[in-house]
Design a protein around this motif. Structure first.
Motif, mmCIF file in Angstrom:
data_model
loop_
_atom_site.group_PDB
_atom_site.id
_atom_site.type_symbol
_atom_site.label_atom_id
_atom_site.label_comp_id
_atom_site.label_asym_id
_atom_site.label_seq_id
_atom_site.Cartn_x
_atom_site.Cartn_y
_atom_site.Cartn_z
ATOM 1 N N VAL A 83 0.858 -1.185 0.000
ATOM 2 C CA VAL A 83 0.000 0.000 0.000
ATOM 3 C C VAL A 83 0.890 1.229 0.000
ATOM 4 N N ARG A 84 0.635 2.137 -0.980
ATOM 5 C CA ARG A 84 1.397 3.384 -1.070
ATOM 6 C C ARG A 84 0.447 4.520 -1.432
ATOM 7 N N GLU A 85 0.782 5.671 -0.999
ATOM 8 C CA GLU A 85 0.035 6.852 -1.395
ATOM 9 C C GLU A 85 0.724 7.423 -2.620
ATOM 10 N N ILE A 86 -0.014 7.493 -3.743
ATOM 11 C CA ILE A 86 0.571 7.962 -4.996
ATOM 12 C C ILE A 86 -0.345 8.989 -5.650
ATOM 13 N N SER A 87 0.175 9.689 -6.614
ATOM 14 C CA SER A 87 -0.617 10.633 -7.416
ATOM 15 C C SER A 87 -0.613 10.127 -8.847
ATOM 16 N N VAL A 88 -1.793 10.182 -9.504
ATOM 17 C CA VAL A 88 -1.929 9.723 -10.875
ATOM 18 C C VAL A 88 -2.557 10.842 -11.682
ATOM 19 N N LEU A 89 -2.054 11.073 -12.867
ATOM 20 C CA LEU A 89 -2.582 12.101 -13.750
ATOM 21 C C LEU A 89 -3.143 11.408 -14.983
ATOM 22 N N PHE A 90 -4.444 11.568 -15.223
ATOM 23 C CA PHE A 90 -5.076 11.042 -16.430
ATOM 24 C C PHE A 90 -5.295 12.228 -17.365
ATOM 25 N N SER A 91 -4.905 12.065 -18.589
ATOM 26 C CA SER A 91 -5.102 13.163 -19.537
ATOM 27 C C SER A 91 -5.518 12.584 -20.884
ATOM 28 N N ASP A 92 -6.080 13.440 -21.694
ATOM 29 C CA ASP A 92 -6.506 13.018 -23.025
ATOM 30 C C ASP A 92 -6.108 14.121 -23.994
ATOM 31 N N LEU A 93 -5.639 13.737 -25.139
ATOM 32 C CA LEU A 93 -5.302 14.718 -26.161
ATOM 33 C C LEU A 93 -6.563 15.014 -26.955
ATOM 34 N N GLU A 94 -6.772 16.258 -27.250
ATOM 35 C CA GLU A 94 -7.980 16.667 -27.966
ATOM 36 C C GLU A 94 -7.962 16.066 -29.354
ATOM 37 N N GLY A 95 -8.992 15.320 -29.666
ATOM 38 C CA GLY A 95 -9.176 14.712 -30.985
ATOM 39 C C GLY A 95 -8.395 13.430 -31.164
ATOM 40 N N PHE A 96 -7.708 12.944 -30.155
ATOM 41 C CA PHE A 96 -6.876 11.740 -30.288
ATOM 42 C C PHE A 96 -7.747 10.503 -30.530
ATOM 43 N N THR A 97 -8.874 10.394 -29.841
ATOM 44 C CA THR A 97 -9.747 9.235 -29.992
ATOM 45 C C THR A 97 -10.249 9.115 -31.416
ATOM 46 N N ALA A 98 -10.606 10.219 -32.031
ATOM 47 C CA ALA A 98 -11.130 10.200 -33.403
ATOM 48 C C ALA A 98 -10.028 9.753 -34.361
ATOM 49 N N ILE A 99 -8.797 10.133 -34.103
ATOM 50 C CA ILE A 99 -7.689 9.758 -34.990
ATOM 51 C C ILE A 99 -7.420 8.247 -34.899
ATOM 52 N N VAL A 100 -7.467 7.715 -33.707
ATOM 53 C CA VAL A 100 -7.159 6.298 -33.488
ATOM 54 C C VAL A 100 -8.251 5.407 -34.079
ATOM 55 N N GLU A 101 -9.511 5.811 -33.979
ATOM 56 C CA GLU A 101 -10.614 4.982 -34.459
ATOM 57 C C GLU A 101 -10.683 5.088 -35.916
#
Length: 186
Positions: free
Chosen positions: A168-186
């Motif tokens: 067990v550890r206390e950690i920080s996580v950053l979730f981010s998304d690039l604008e329009g990235f999902t449309a490019i991948v699909e």
């Protein structure tokens, strides 16, 4: 002619006292005149002072104890050089014990205890080395594809870190998304 009175009740050994054709090689001296050797035999007979052979159980016990000790050192010590040094010290102990026995007029065989100690110690060191290599290959195959080599090396150095359940550890996580990235991948 002599009447023999000066020699009555005495032992007389006649012979040369210089090295020559009547000399013998002994473990103590390279050349011992025959008359002197016979005088030593006579003295041993009269004083009942013979070199006795150590009982076979003594040699077997010494061989067993030292082989077990050498094997235990070889299996327990992670440093093979230190383990081999300890095995060699055990061999020196065998020689010292044999010298002590010799001073008490007991001949104790040293070849089998020393050979047994060396074989057991070397085999145990080799076995431990083989186990370590096998463990290293297992950890490298199991984690090498998922974590950096430095983490695998840390696990090898400290196997206690490898346990189920995680930690067990206390950690920080950053979730981010690039604008329009999902449309490019699909």
């Amino acid at each position: 002619s002599m009447d023999g009175a000066p020699f009555r009740g005495k032992y007389v050994i006649v012979g040369t006292h210089f090295p020559g054709p009547q000399s013998f090689t002994t473990p103590i001296r390279a050349s011992l005149p025959g008359a002197e050797l016979r005088a030593i035999y006579l003295d041993n007979l009269l004083t009942n002072d013979f070199v006795r052979v150590a009982p076979s159980w003594h040699t077997l016990l010494l061989l067993t104890v030292l082989a077990i000790a050498a094997g235990a050192v070889g299996l327990r010590d992670a440093n093979p050089w230190r383990a081999m040094a300890i095995v060699l010290i055990l061999c020196i102990v065998v020689l010292a014990e044999a010298c002590g026995q010799y001073l008490r007029s007991v001949w104790a065989p040293v070849a089998s205890p020393i050979l047994g100690t060396l074989i057991a110690g070397t085999a145990a060191i080799g076995l431990r080395h083989s186990w370590e290599n096998q463990r290293r290959r297992f950890l490298d195959r199991a984690f090498g594809s998922y974590v950096p080599p430095s983490v695998v090396d840390r696990l090898l150095a400290n196997p206690g870190l490898l346990r189920l359940g995680g930690e067990v550890r206390e950690i920080s996580v950053l979730f981010s998304d690039l604008e329009g990235f999902t449309a490019i991948v699909e």
